[in-house]
Design an enzyme around this catalytic site. Structure first.
Site, PDB file in Angstrom:
ATOM      1  N   LEU A  97       0.927  -1.281  -0.011  1.00 17.33           N
ATOM      2  CA  LEU A  97       0.022  -0.212   0.004  1.00 17.33           C
ATOM      3  C   LEU A  97       0.948   1.291  -0.009  1.00 17.33           C
ATOM      4  O   LEU A  97       2.003   1.219   0.669  1.00 17.33           O
ATOM      5  CB  LEU A  97      -0.697  -0.034   1.296  1.00 17.33           C
ATOM      6  N   GLU A 145     -10.348   0.724   7.803  1.00 14.82           N
ATOM      7  CA  GLU A 145     -10.271  -0.716   8.396  1.00 14.82           C
ATOM      8  C   GLU A 145      -8.487  -0.409   9.237  1.00 14.82           C
ATOM      9  O   GLU A 145      -7.951   0.044   8.616  1.00 14.82           O
ATOM     10  CB  GLU A 145      -9.874  -2.084   7.508  1.00 14.82           C
ATOM     11  N   LYS A 187      -5.011  -1.241  10.072  1.00 12.32           N
ATOM     12  CA  LYS A 187      -4.015  -1.946   9.353  1.00 12.32           C
ATOM     13  C   LYS A 187      -3.356  -2.654  10.465  1.00 12.32           C
ATOM     14  O   LYS A 187      -2.649  -2.313  11.255  1.00 12.32           O
ATOM     15  CB  LYS A 187      -3.027  -0.856   8.761  1.00 12.32           C
ATOM     16  N   ARG A 202       2.580 -13.812   1.198  1.00 12.03           N
ATOM     17  CA  ARG A 202       2.859 -12.907   0.245  1.00 12.03           C
ATOM     18  C   ARG A 202       4.126 -13.241  -0.395  1.00 12.03           C
ATOM     19  O   ARG A 202       3.991 -13.195  -1.794  1.00 12.03           O
ATOM     20  CB  ARG A 202       2.980 -11.690   0.970  1.00 12.03           C
TER      21      ARG A 202
HETATM   22  S1  IVH Z   1      -5.619  -4.184   1.956  1.00 13.37           S
HETATM   23  C1  IVH Z   1      -3.291  -4.101  -2.346  1.00 13.37           C
HETATM   24  N1  IVH Z   1      -6.224  -4.034   4.432  1.00 13.37           N
HETATM   25  O1  IVH Z   1      -0.853  -4.138   4.844  1.00 13.37           O
HETATM   26  C2  IVH Z   1      -2.997  -4.403  -0.693  1.00 13.37           C
HETATM   27  N2  IVH Z   1      -4.173  -4.671   4.027  1.00 13.37           N
HETATM   28  O2  IVH Z   1       1.123  -2.345   3.076  1.00 13.37           O
HETATM   29  C3  IVH Z   1      -4.439  -4.552  -0.084  1.00 13.37           C
HETATM   30  N3  IVH Z   1      -2.799  -4.897   6.009  1.00 13.37           N
HETATM   31  O3  IVH Z   1       0.362  -6.471   2.772  1.00 13.37           O
HETATM   32  C4  IVH Z   1      -4.173  -4.893   1.291  1.00 13.37           C
HETATM   33  N4  IVH Z   1      -4.300  -4.609   7.462  1.00 13.37           N
HETATM   34  O4  IVH Z   1      -0.553  -7.371   4.878  1.00 13.37           O
HETATM   35  C5  IVH Z   1      -5.191  -4.361   3.607  1.00 13.37           C
HETATM   36  N5  IVH Z   1      -7.199  -4.084   6.592  1.00 13.37           N
HETATM   37  C6  IVH Z   1      -6.005  -4.163   5.851  1.00 13.37           C
HETATM   38  C7  IVH Z   1      -4.876  -4.587   6.251  1.00 13.37           C
HETATM   39  C8  IVH Z   1      -3.919  -4.749   5.179  1.00 13.37           C
HETATM   40  C9  IVH Z   1      -3.083  -5.128   7.185  1.00 13.37           C
HETATM   41  C10 IVH Z   1      -1.439  -5.255   5.448  1.00 13.37           C
HETATM   42  C11 IVH Z   1      -1.324  -6.111   4.329  1.00 13.37           C
HETATM   43  C12 IVH Z   1      -0.665  -5.681   3.212  1.00 13.37           C
HETATM   44  C13 IVH Z   1       0.177  -4.460   3.795  1.00 13.37           C
HETATM   45  C14 IVH Z   1       0.190  -3.328   2.826  1.00 13.37           C
END
Ligand code: IVH
Length: 672
Positions: free
Chosen positions: A82, A115, A117, A138
């Site tokens: 992200l 949400e 993180k 991943r």
């Molecule tokens: S959505 C395209 N939602 O954050 C990526 N990621 O830096 C969409 N993560 O590798 C990810 N909580 O492991 C998403 N509620 C959440 C999350 C989340 C933790 C982590 C995920 C991802 C990393 C991105």
């Protein structure tokens, strides 16, 4: 054989240190066989001797180093990262980019779903006809490790779904260890995230089962978007299917909502039983998510809003100059080590020459240092009241440590000189730039040579084993196996991973060269244009007027062209290039052979009401077509948007006999 408790304790400490190297620093310093032997000795001692109650036995600590690698499997859709936002202005930028891309009013605020993180380890689960059939880590984003059996031990992950109309469903989420449970685990992990990572990668899933791992589901892939219309609805669907969904998710209507929610969660952070490091905002509407699509490493439809940085006070012992891959001279403050949020910080960036001047930062100064997540710690303020009377202004060196005179570039747009002082990027001529270029060459997004991380490059550089990228292919592994911290097995593994990456795609290879201004996106554009390494070399080495032709590529501008020219006009660089391609097998750019615009070229002029130029371009590319920047005989369609199309371009196209589409014809063509 271990003789006594003291020796036992000493060796156990060593084992735990090696665990740390393996995971936290991802560079093993000991051979697998030596590691196993050490572990065996410790367990044997534990069996035959009395161990004090307060000593954790190695036998009870789940050894978190897997003895073999897991098999790698390609993700159905890449697992991306992200982009980060740190403040309100970054958030406003996010809204702006979305509005621009979707061609919406700049004041529009698309509904977001926020949400927490979760600071854990992401996993991707595959269900076929409702049964959990595969679980991947991943990995590098494209290929994950097959950790199905380990993931199956997690209670929060349903093994069977209720009812599903679709054959295949991919669910993505985060594996974590509750903070309360982490405290009861052995002390060999620095934090719950490392503990989750180590536990998940146990070769024997029985060991994973002993760890109280949990899982929050948070998403899926585009392919499954037909199941629901929105992220918020999709999460309800997942809940119904038996997944655990984070309860703190919230619909966000505008920036006020967003910033209020940020405050609330930041205040709540310490009370939660799991680590979170920010908030993820996602466009709630799946159709819009799909329209926005992805950049190379991150989606356009989401962003992570990081929690504010933690700060500490320290003293500058020295200021050193580091030279980056593109020649930028970065001053780095060596500070008295201090602990900020559980991490020891001993270096902090001072950004550039102008920043030092502006803040009048001096050696010996007491400073406030800030650390935010994975961002490099920085000096943000000087406490001048604590300054020594005799302290002197810091004089920024005008020469690169390699000996070249440095420059400050003039920016034609801002009409100012750059804040950054640079060693003129002659590519592989400055030895410090070269060292950084090698680190870039082996890195994850480039050649991705496992076991050859930054530290190993630094070490091999100091030992004169690697001085240019091509030296990687001349390494003497017999010699390496005898180096401190290496053994036969690790040298053999390095050899294998170097050989494995010799088959590389053209776009990754172009990116690996580390040419300034040629990032992943531009490398892809160039690879698409040249298609093979043969043509790439022929044109860049021999054709003088080529650079003008490149201007027609959408996305490539004068900056990129000057940088390419600069790189390929230098003989040392050319030599490195030739040596590298001798050692590699570079595959041609794979032209998409599906889609209705295969072999078709488009050009756009004028604005359109329903979509931006960027979206139109993405649509053409998704359907296998190409977008050109200027009309030529190669052009198939000129799309003239209703708002101010350039008459000259339309006339040029007419003269060349090119088909001209009006805005409404374009929508019809793409069924929009
Ligand atoms: S959505 C395209 N939602 O954050 C990526 N990621 O830096 C969409 N993560 O590798 C990810 N909580 O492991 C998403 N509620 C959440 C999350 C989340 C933790 C982590 C995920 C991802 C990393 C991105």
């Amino acid at each position: 054989m271990i003789k006594n408790l003291k020796e036992y304790q000493k060796k156990k400490k060593k084992l735990l240190e090696h665990n740390k190297f393996y995971y936290d620093k991802s560079s093993p310093k000991i051979d697998d066989s030596k590691y196993d032997d050490l572990k065996k000795q410790l367990i044997s001692y534990e069996k035959n001797n009395k161990i004090p109650k307060n000593e954790k036995k190695v036998d009870n600590i789940v050894g978190y180093r897997p003895s073999e690698k897991f098999s790698k499997i390609k993700h159905s859709e890449s697992m991306l990262s992200l982009d980060n936002a740190f403040n309100k202005s970054d958030i406003m930028d996010f809204y702006k980019k979305i509005n621009n891309f979707l061609n919406l009013d700049l004041n529009h605020r698309e509904t977001l779903f926020a949400e927490p993180k979760i600071d854990g380890i992401s996993a991707s689960l595959k269900y076929i006809d409702g049964n959990l059939v595969q679980g991947l880590s991943r990995g590098d984003g494209d290929f994950g490790e097959d950790i199905t059996e380990n993931l199956k031990t997690i209670e929060d992950i349903p093994k069977k779904l209720k009812k599903l109309n679709t054959g295949e469903l991919i669910v993505r989420g985060e594996v974590y260890i509750p903070k309360s449970k982490f405290q009861n685990l052995s002390n060999k992990f620095a934090n719950p995230r490392n503990a989750a990572s180590g536990s998940l990668r146990q070769k024997d899933a029985k060991n994973t089962a002993k760890i109280p791992l949990k899982f929050f589901a948070y998403g899926t892939i585009f392919m499954n978007h037909n199941l629901e219309s929105k992220q918020s609805k999709f999460l309800e669907f997942l809940k119904y299917q038996g997944f655990k969904i984070n309860p703190l998710g919230k619909i966000i209507k505008d920036e006020k909502d967003l910033l209020d929610n940020y405050q609330i969660l930041e205040n709540k952070r310490s009370e939660l039983d799991y680590d979170i490091d920010g908030i993820v905002y996602k466009i709630d509407d799946f159709k819009l998510q799909q329209r926005l699509g992805n950049l190379t490493n991150s989606p356009r439809w989401a962003i992570a809003h990081k929690f504010s940085a933690e700060k500490g006070i320290s003293k500058i012992k020295n200021i050193e100059i580091q030279v980056g891959r593109t020649g930028a001279l970065t001053p780095v403050a060596k500070i008295n080590p201090l602990n900020i949020g559980g991490v020891t910080v001993s270096n902090a960036t001072l950004h550039n020459e102008d920043e030092i001047e502006r803040k009048d930062i001096r050696i010996g100064d007491t400073v406030i240092v800030q650390r935010a997540g994975d961002v490099i710690p920085q000096v943000i303020e000087v406490d001048t009241t604590k300054r020594d009377q005799n302290s002197k202004k810091f004089i920024f060196p005008k020469k690169c440590p390699c000996g070249f005179d440095t420059i400050k570039e003039y920016n034609k747009v801002t009409k100012k000189y750059d804040a950054v002082r640079r060693c003129p990027d002659k590519g592989y001529e400055c030895n410090l730039i070269t060292k950084e270029k090698i680190k870039h060459y082996v890195s994850k997004d480039a050649m991705n040579i496992e076991g050859l991380g930054k530290k190993v490059v630094e070490n091999f550089w100091n030992l004169n084993l690697i001085k240019l990228p091509q030296d990687i292919y001349k390494l003497n592994f017999e010699k390496i196996s005898q180096l401190e911290g290496w053994g036969k097995l690790s040298a053999e593994n390095l050899k294998k991973s170097i050989n494995k990456t010799k088959n590389i795609s053209l776009e990754k290879f172009i990116y690996s060269l580390g040419i300034r201004h040629i990032g992943q996106e531009n490398a892809k554009i160039l690879a698409k244009y040249f298609q093979s390494i043969k043509i790439f070399k022929k044109l860049l080495f021999e054709k003088n007027n080529l650079f003008k032709d490149l201007l027609e590529l959408d996305g490539i501008g004068e900056t990129q062209i000057n940088s390419l020219k600069n790189f390929f006009s230098n003989n040392t660089n050319k030599k490195v290039f030739e040596e590298l391609i001798k050692n590699l097998s570079i595959s041609d750019f794979i032209i998409q052979n599906k889609g209705k615009f295969i072999n078709k070229t488009f050009m756009f002029t004028g604005g359109m009401e329903k979509m931006s130029r960027s979206e139109a371009k993405q649509i053409v590319e998704n359907e296998g077509g190409k977008v050109l920047g200027s009309p030529s005989k190669k052009l198939d369609y000129l799309v003239a948007g209703d708002s101010k199309p350039t008459v000259k371009k339309i006339n040029q196209a007419k003269d060349l006999g090119i088909k001209i589409l009006k805005e409404k014809d374009w929508y019809k063509l793409i069924n929009f």
